[in-house]
Scaffold this motif. Structure first.
Motif, PDB file in Angstrom:
ATOM      1  N   THR A 181      -6.449  -0.959  -0.771  1.00 53.80           N
ATOM      2  CA  THR A 181      -5.620   0.222  -1.007  1.00 53.80           C
ATOM      3  C   THR A 181      -6.437   1.442  -1.442  1.00 53.80           C
ATOM      4  OG1 THR A 181      -3.658  -1.110  -1.530  1.00 53.80           O
ATOM      5  CG2 THR A 181      -3.685   1.147  -2.356  1.00 53.80           C
ATOM      6  N   ALA A 197       0.825  -1.206   0.000  1.00 54.45           N
ATOM      7  CA  ALA A 197       0.000   0.000   0.000  1.00 54.45           C
ATOM      8  C   ALA A 197       0.863   1.261   0.000  1.00 54.45           C
ATOM      9  CB  ALA A 197      -0.933   0.001   1.216  1.00 54.45           C
ATOM     10  N   SER A 255      -5.137   0.174  -8.173  1.00 54.75           N
ATOM     11  CA  SER A 255      -5.176  -0.938  -7.225  1.00 54.75           C
ATOM     12  C   SER A 255      -6.318  -1.903  -7.536  1.00 54.75           C
ATOM     13  CB  SER A 255      -5.316  -0.409  -5.791  1.00 54.75           C
ATOM     14  OG  SER A 255      -4.215   0.399  -5.447  1.00 54.75           O
TER      15      SER A 255
END
Length: 373
Positions: free
Chosen positions: A312, A45, A135
């Motif tokens: 994320t 992340a 993401s």
């Protein structure tokens, strides 16, 4: 795992060499697994968010963004030396099955090429997409992993896995057709589509890489110990870093790095720190990946990586104030559903394997009892 049992390793039935991990008690094993999960989720992340921050603040070197994804590999030397297994003297049988140095070097070089290409695709994708969109698309790697594992690693394709593939594919499709997706400043629709294709291709290539690594352990290296897994990560990262460095100079992007540093909105020091901490974050993630591969399995490691990618966008919402419209929320929920479907299938497989093992032990015990009688 029973309360009175020592933690065991799921490593395709291969014999493990002695490692400090094998001496851990049950709660210590779970603590180690939890720590590695934390490393993977936080590292991945942070790396994605820092990568997006680099572009947002004026960075535009795709090769530099590719370079930092593997340049921090020397950090992995620390766990390699601290947790190096105590090797027993090799017998003639084991030495006869040891692959040649040339073959292993060729294997690491080819995998390093794949890693470098994969990192470049990720860099292009992150350049043209917001962190949340990037993401969510990356979460499709689990679907690709199921397909490649079926063809290369003989993994069975069940209804739950097919359901996971379908749901994750739908999640990516929603992102692709979402007209309200937030696009970074200066990015047109054509570049957005290019970013989508590159990120999707990178996810597919990453899943192929995992399957090729698993195949390498089975067919070439013929063992999957902590040291071997970590060494593969180090050597492939070394090759990828060399390729990225060559690309940085061959493309001429290195000439503009000084100007890029001067034009970085946050300043010169934050520019350097951004690159350094991006490299460190990717290696923290790598430690988590390797730790989970060794302690549990490569499949579990990929599942946790996908879970990290699915959550994320929430971090991107807080850090970059990314736009989270209804389509993105639905896509994120679909990604989580696909993840749950996949992990439930592996829970069923694990339960079935344990049941068969208990039945086998019971049958062996009955035979021994009958012999005594």
């Amino acid at each position: 795992m029973n309360d009175d049992q020592e933690p065991f390793l799921i490593m395709d039935g291969n014999l493990m060499d002695q490692s400090p991990f094998l001496k851990l008690g049950r709660w210590q094993w779970w603590l180690m697994v939890a720590t590695n999960i934390l490393f993977l989720i936080v590292g991945q992340a942070a790396a994605v968010l820092l990568g997006r921050f680099y572009y947002d603040q004026g960075g535009n070197s795709e090769w530099m963004a590719t370079f930092v994804q593997t340049a921090g590999f020397p950090i992995l030397l620390i766990p390699l030396f601290l947790l190096r297994p105590s090797r027993k003297p090799e017998t003639s049988t084991s030495s006869s099955t040891t692959p040649s140095i040339k073959l292993v070097a060729l294997l690491y070089f080819v995998l390093g090429l794949v890693v470098a290409g994969d990192n470049m695709l990720y860099s292009v994708g992150l350049l043209y997409l917001s962190a949340s969109t990037y993401s969510l698309i990356c979460a499709t790697q689990l679907a690709f992993n199921a397909v490649f594992s079926y063809f290369l690693n003989s993994q069975k394709m069940t209804a739950l896995i097919l359901n996971s593939v379908a749901i994750l594919s739908l999640s990516a499709a929603l992102i692709a057709v979402n007209e309200d997706s937030e696009v970074p400043s200066g990015v047109n629709k054509g570049n957005y589509f290019l970013g989508f294709i590159c990120t999707l291709g990178a996810s597919a290539l990453y899943s192929l890489l995992l399957s090729l690594m698993q195949l390498s352990f089975q067919k070439v290296l013929k063992r999957e110990t902590f040291s071997v897994v970590l060494e593969m990560q180090i050597y492939t990262s070394l090759v990828a870093t060399c390729i990225s460095t060559a690309g940085l100079f061959a493309s001429g992007e290195w000439k503009g790095l000084s100007q890029e540093m001067e034009g970085f909105r946050s300043g010169r020091v934050p520019y350097v720190l951004t690159l350094v901490w991006t490299a460190v974050s990717w290696q923290v993630c790598a430690v988590g990946v390797v730790g989970l591969i060794f302690a549990v399995s490569s499949l579990f490691s990929n599942v946790i990586s996908t879970l990290s990618l699915a959550i994320t966008p929430l971090a991107a919402l807080i850090v970059f104030h990314d736009k989270m419209n209804g389509v993105k929320v639905i896509a994120m929920l679909l990604a989580l559903c696909g993840f749950c479907s996949y992990i439930y299938q592996n829970y069923l497989d694990d339960a079935n394997a344990r049941k068969m093992e208990l039945e086998s032990q019971s049958h062996t015990h009955d035979i021994e009892e009958s012999h005594h009688v």
